[in-house]
Design a protein around this motif. Structure first.
Motif, PDB file in Angstrom:
ATOM      1  N   ALA A  11       0.826  -1.204   0.000  1.00  0.00           N
ATOM      2  CA  ALA A  11       0.000   0.000   0.000  1.00  0.00           C
ATOM      3  C   ALA A  11       0.861   1.255   0.000  1.00  0.00           C
ATOM      4  CB  ALA A  11      -0.936  -0.012   1.213  1.00  0.00           C
ATOM      5  N   PHE A  12       1.955   1.224   0.761  1.00  0.00           N
ATOM      6  CA  PHE A  12       2.868   2.367   0.781  1.00  0.00           C
ATOM      7  C   PHE A  12       3.446   2.624  -0.609  1.00  0.00           C
ATOM      8  CE2 PHE A  12       7.258   3.889   0.988  1.00  0.00           C
ATOM      9  CZ  PHE A  12       7.132   5.047   1.725  1.00  0.00           C
ATOM     10  N   ALA A  13       3.834   1.571  -1.294  1.00  0.00           N
ATOM     11  CA  ALA A  13       4.402   1.715  -2.641  1.00  0.00           C
ATOM     12  C   ALA A  13       3.392   2.323  -3.600  1.00  0.00           C
ATOM     13  CB  ALA A  13       4.860   0.348  -3.153  1.00  0.00           C
ATOM     14  N   GLU A  14       2.152   1.890  -3.498  1.00  0.00           N
ATOM     15  CA  GLU A  14       1.125   2.334  -4.442  1.00  0.00           C
ATOM     16  C   GLU A  14       0.591   3.722  -4.127  1.00  0.00           C
ATOM     17  OE1 GLU A  14      -1.833  -0.684  -4.185  1.00  0.00           O
ATOM     18  OE2 GLU A  14      -0.624  -2.207  -5.223  1.00  0.00           O
ATOM     19  N   ARG A  15       0.397   4.017  -2.849  1.00  0.00           N
ATOM     20  CA  ARG A  15      -0.321   5.233  -2.469  1.00  0.00           C
ATOM     21  C   ARG A  15       0.583   6.402  -2.086  1.00  0.00           C
ATOM     22  NH1 ARG A  15      -4.460   2.100   1.633  1.00  0.00           N
ATOM     23  NH2 ARG A  15      -5.283   0.600   0.110  1.00  0.00           N
ATOM     24  N   ASN A  20       6.388   9.828  -6.271  1.00  0.00           N
ATOM     25  CA  ASN A  20       7.165  10.686  -5.376  1.00  0.00           C
ATOM     26  C   ASN A  20       8.580  10.164  -5.142  1.00  0.00           C
ATOM     27  OD1 ASN A  20       5.066  12.641  -4.665  1.00  0.00           O
ATOM     28  ND2 ASN A  20       4.078  10.926  -3.617  1.00  0.00           N
ATOM     29  N   SER A  21       8.735   8.851  -5.090  1.00  0.00           N
ATOM     30  CA  SER A  21      10.052   8.265  -4.832  1.00  0.00           C
ATOM     31  C   SER A  21      10.148   6.909  -5.509  1.00  0.00           C
ATOM     32  CB  SER A  21      10.304   8.118  -3.328  1.00  0.00           C
ATOM     33  OG  SER A  21      11.533   7.447  -3.098  1.00  0.00           O
ATOM     34  N   PRO A  22      10.689   6.844  -6.721  1.00  0.00           N
ATOM     35  CA  PRO A  22      10.879   5.543  -7.378  1.00  0.00           C
ATOM     36  C   PRO A  22      11.726   4.588  -6.554  1.00  0.00           C
ATOM     37  CG  PRO A  22      11.184   7.339  -8.945  1.00  0.00           C
ATOM     38  CD  PRO A  22      11.073   7.975  -7.587  1.00  0.00           C
ATOM     39  N   ILE A  23      12.701   5.127  -5.824  1.00  0.00           N
ATOM     40  CA  ILE A  23      13.565   4.272  -5.010  1.00  0.00           C
ATOM     41  C   ILE A  23      12.757   3.581  -3.923  1.00  0.00           C
ATOM     42  CG2 ILE A  23      15.453   4.287  -3.328  1.00  0.00           C
ATOM     43  CD1 ILE A  23      16.746   6.526  -5.016  1.00  0.00           C
ATOM     44  N   TYR A  24      11.976   4.359  -3.166  1.00  0.00           N
ATOM     45  CA  TYR A  24      11.182   3.771  -2.092  1.00  0.00           C
ATOM     46  C   TYR A  24      10.046   2.915  -2.632  1.00  0.00           C
ATOM     47  CZ  TYR A  24      13.491   6.258   1.741  1.00  0.00           C
ATOM     48  OH  TYR A  24      14.384   6.710   2.677  1.00  0.00           O
ATOM     49  N   GLN A  25       9.517   3.262  -3.786  1.00  0.00           N
ATOM     50  CA  GLN A  25       8.474   2.432  -4.372  1.00  0.00           C
ATOM     51  C   GLN A  25       9.007   1.033  -4.663  1.00  0.00           C
ATOM     52  OE1 GLN A  25       6.564   3.980  -7.903  1.00  0.00           O
ATOM     53  NE2 GLN A  25       5.356   2.122  -8.214  1.00  0.00           N
ATOM     54  N   GLN A 233      14.482  13.693  -2.932  1.00  0.00           N
ATOM     55  CA  GLN A 233      13.941  15.014  -2.652  1.00  0.00           C
ATOM     56  C   GLN A 233      14.981  15.936  -2.018  1.00  0.00           C
ATOM     57  OE1 GLN A 233      10.374  14.003  -0.470  1.00  0.00           O
ATOM     58  NE2 GLN A 233       9.307  13.373  -2.314  1.00  0.00           N
ATOM     59  N   ALA A 234      15.966  16.285  -2.821  1.00  0.00           N
ATOM     60  CA  ALA A 234      17.058  17.137  -2.333  1.00  0.00           C
ATOM     61  C   ALA A 234      16.554  18.501  -1.899  1.00  0.00           C
ATOM     62  CB  ALA A 234      18.125  17.291  -3.422  1.00  0.00           C
ATOM     63  N   HIS A 235      15.493  19.002  -2.558  1.00  0.00           N
ATOM     64  CA  HIS A 235      14.963  20.318  -2.189  1.00  0.00           C
ATOM     65  C   HIS A 235      14.388  20.300  -0.777  1.00  0.00           C
ATOM     66  CE1 HIS A 235      11.449  18.071  -3.561  1.00  0.00           C
ATOM     67  NE2 HIS A 235      10.676  18.960  -2.976  1.00  0.00           N
ATOM     68  N   ARG A 236      13.812  19.167  -0.383  1.00  0.00           N
ATOM     69  CA  ARG A 236      13.271  19.072   0.975  1.00  0.00           C
ATOM     70  C   ARG A 236      14.408  19.000   1.999  1.00  0.00           C
ATOM     71  NH1 ARG A 236       9.828  14.384   2.042  1.00  0.00           N
ATOM     72  NH2 ARG A 236       9.469  15.500   4.011  1.00  0.00           N
ATOM     73  N   ALA A 326     -11.868  14.102  -2.214  1.00  0.00           N
ATOM     74  CA  ALA A 326     -10.504  14.255  -2.724  1.00  0.00           C
ATOM     75  C   ALA A 326     -10.319  13.334  -3.918  1.00  0.00           C
ATOM     76  CB  ALA A 326      -9.494  13.911  -1.634  1.00  0.00           C
ATOM     77  N   PRO A 327      -9.517  13.735  -4.901  1.00  0.00           N
ATOM     78  CA  PRO A 327      -9.258  12.850  -6.047  1.00  0.00           C
ATOM     79  C   PRO A 327      -8.743  11.500  -5.583  1.00  0.00           C
ATOM     80  CG  PRO A 327      -8.380  15.051  -6.458  1.00  0.00           C
ATOM     81  CD  PRO A 327      -8.805  15.017  -5.017  1.00  0.00           C
ATOM     82  N   ALA A 328      -9.234  10.445  -6.183  1.00  0.00           N
ATOM     83  CA  ALA A 328      -8.850   9.092  -5.780  1.00  0.00           C
ATOM     84  C   ALA A 328      -7.343   8.900  -5.893  1.00  0.00           C
ATOM     85  CB  ALA A 328      -9.575   8.069  -6.654  1.00  0.00           C
ATOM     86  N   GLY A 329      -6.753   8.357  -4.847  1.00  0.00           N
ATOM     87  CA  GLY A 329      -5.328   8.060  -4.846  1.00  0.00           C
ATOM     88  C   GLY A 329      -4.419   9.265  -4.750  1.00  0.00           C
ATOM     89  N   SER A 330      -4.978  10.438  -4.475  1.00  0.00           N
ATOM     90  CA  SER A 330      -4.165  11.662  -4.463  1.00  0.00           C
ATOM     91  C   SER A 330      -3.313  11.793  -3.208  1.00  0.00           C
ATOM     92  CB  SER A 330      -5.058  12.895  -4.581  1.00  0.00           C
ATOM     93  OG  SER A 330      -5.897  13.029  -3.428  1.00  0.00           O
ATOM     94  N   GLY A 331      -3.747  11.188  -2.108  1.00  0.00           N
ATOM     95  CA  GLY A 331      -3.026  11.337  -0.850  1.00  0.00           C
ATOM     96  C   GLY A 331      -3.134  12.717  -0.241  1.00  0.00           C
ATOM     97  N   LEU A 332      -4.093  13.537  -0.705  1.00  0.00           N
ATOM     98  CA  LEU A 332      -4.233  14.894  -0.201  1.00  0.00           C
ATOM     99  C   LEU A 332      -4.744  14.902   1.239  1.00  0.00           C
ATOM    100  CD1 LEU A 332      -5.811  16.676  -3.306  1.00  0.00           C
ATOM    101  CD2 LEU A 332      -3.450  16.869  -2.476  1.00  0.00           C
ATOM    102  N   PHE A 333      -4.406  15.966   1.962  1.00  0.00           N
ATOM    103  CA  PHE A 333      -4.925  16.206   3.297  1.00  0.00           C
ATOM    104  C   PHE A 333      -6.108  17.163   3.219  1.00  0.00           C
ATOM    105  CE2 PHE A 333      -0.704  15.520   5.839  1.00  0.00           C
ATOM    106  CZ  PHE A 333      -0.686  14.200   5.417  1.00  0.00           C
TER     107      PHE A 333
END
Length: 363
Positions: A11-15, A20-25, A233-236, A326-333
């Protein structure tokens, strides 16, 4: 048979990691299918099996997360004693100053000056909205708050100006010498009044609560925060380091404790003449439904205001009042003031989609 831990990582990989992070996915997908690592993770308490906690612990210990699955798998299996000890000791305390960009319109609309109290404060980097610089751009083709906050300075003072094309500047203002500039893509009539160009919200007191507060003056704590930033995410990471410099110049008051037991005490300590503002982002999801309701009941009785910025399902009273899903799968708050939703936000403060025409304080 798929394990619950495997489903958690899948679920973490998908959602969360996807897009956002191909490495973590990739790592999360591979962990989900790996019996050995799932068995090791199953030996930890449920709350300690989180993907972000595993990946952060490996990075904190100097392990490989960017060298591919074989290197990651081999290192974790060999160093599991240290990895598991770190996961048991630490918490996922991502301290994203970027969320201040989504909180700012609400803070500016409240009676000044403000006494800020953050629950789940980590190192307290979100307690400095008056010390950062802000850059708002149009997020899409819908109307975006512009007004006198845009480059030309034209339009109404309410920030409800004409629409802008995606990516075009809407407003830029804030502390001139700040080492942190927060970028946020906005859509809808975001209230960015022209007065924000002259003065950010006035903060006269800042305090936080956390089960394990982190000290910006402690290198080990700062290194843990850096380990929680996703590798691409070097900017973060740059933003985190700048925010740490801001906080070190005036460290916040951070109290160790449970938010339900402590929030009332901190609100009572707010200076006379100030508006207490309790706020939180991505915190209540770690509480049980009963604990969340206890917190909500407490907040309804306390003086001042309550700003929540959580996943849309976390607070049922907010979720029921959303004007649209919220848009499906967006992960928005869902950003809300006193349980009234006002916007969808990006989890790290990267976007702000305002709902209606009314200012936050209006009925």
């Amino acid at each position: 048979m798929r394990s619950d831990t495997g489903e958690l990582y899948r679920a973490f990989a998908e959602r969360e990691a996807h897009g956002n992070s191909p490495i973590y996915q990739e790592l999360a997908e591979r962990v989900a299918e790996d019996r050995q690592l799932c068995a090791l993770l199953d030996g930890l308490p449920i709350a300690k099996r989180q993907p972000n906690l595993l990946f952060g612990a490996v990075r904190h210990l100097g392990g490989p997360v960017t060298e591919g699955w074989p290197a990651f798998h081999g290192w974790v299996a060999e160093h599991w004693a240290g990895v598991s000890a770190t996961m048991l000791e630490r918490r996922t305390q991502t301290n994203e100053a970027g969320r201040c960009a989504t909180l700012l319109p609400l803070l500016a609309a409240l009676p000044q000056p403000l006494a800020l109290i953050e629950v789940g404060a980590s190192a307290g980097l979100c307690l400095y909205p008056d010390r950062y610089r802000y850059r708002y751009v149009a997020g899409d083709g819908r109307r975006s708050g512009g007004g006198s906050g845009n480059r030309s300075g034209s339009g109404s003072g309410s920030g409800r100006g004409r629409g802008s094309r995606a990516g075009t500047p809407v407003a830029e203002f804030g502390a001139e010498a700040s080492p942190v500039t927060l970028d946020c893509a906005v859509s809808g009539p975001v209230p960015l009044p022209g007065s924000l160009r002259e003065r950010l919200p006035e903060v006269v007191w800042r305090a936080g609560i956390d089960l394990n507060p982190l000290d910006v003056r402690a290198e080990e704590d700062v290194r843990w925060l850096e380990s929680l930033v996703w590798p691409e995410q070097a900017h973060r990471l740059d933003r985190l380091r700048g925010a740490v410099r801001v906080a070190r110049a005036e460290p916040p008051l951070l109290v160790r404790g449970d938010l339900n037991a402590t929030v009332g005490e901190l609100v009572a300590r707010a200076p006379a003449g100030s508006t207490p503002v309790v706020f939180h982002s991505a915190v209540l999801a770690y509480l049980s439904p009963e604990e969340r309701e206890e917190f909500a009941a407490t907040m309804r009785e306390l003086p001042g205001h309550w700003i929540s910025n959580e996943a849309v399902s976390v607070l049922p009273t907010v979720a029921r009042r959303l004007p649209r899903p919220a848009p499906a799968g967006s992960g928005l708050f869902a950003l809300a003031l006193d349980e009234r939703p006002v916007a969808f936000t990006g989890p790290h403060g990267q976007s702000l989609d305002w709902f209606g025409e009314a200012w936050p304080g209006e009925a």
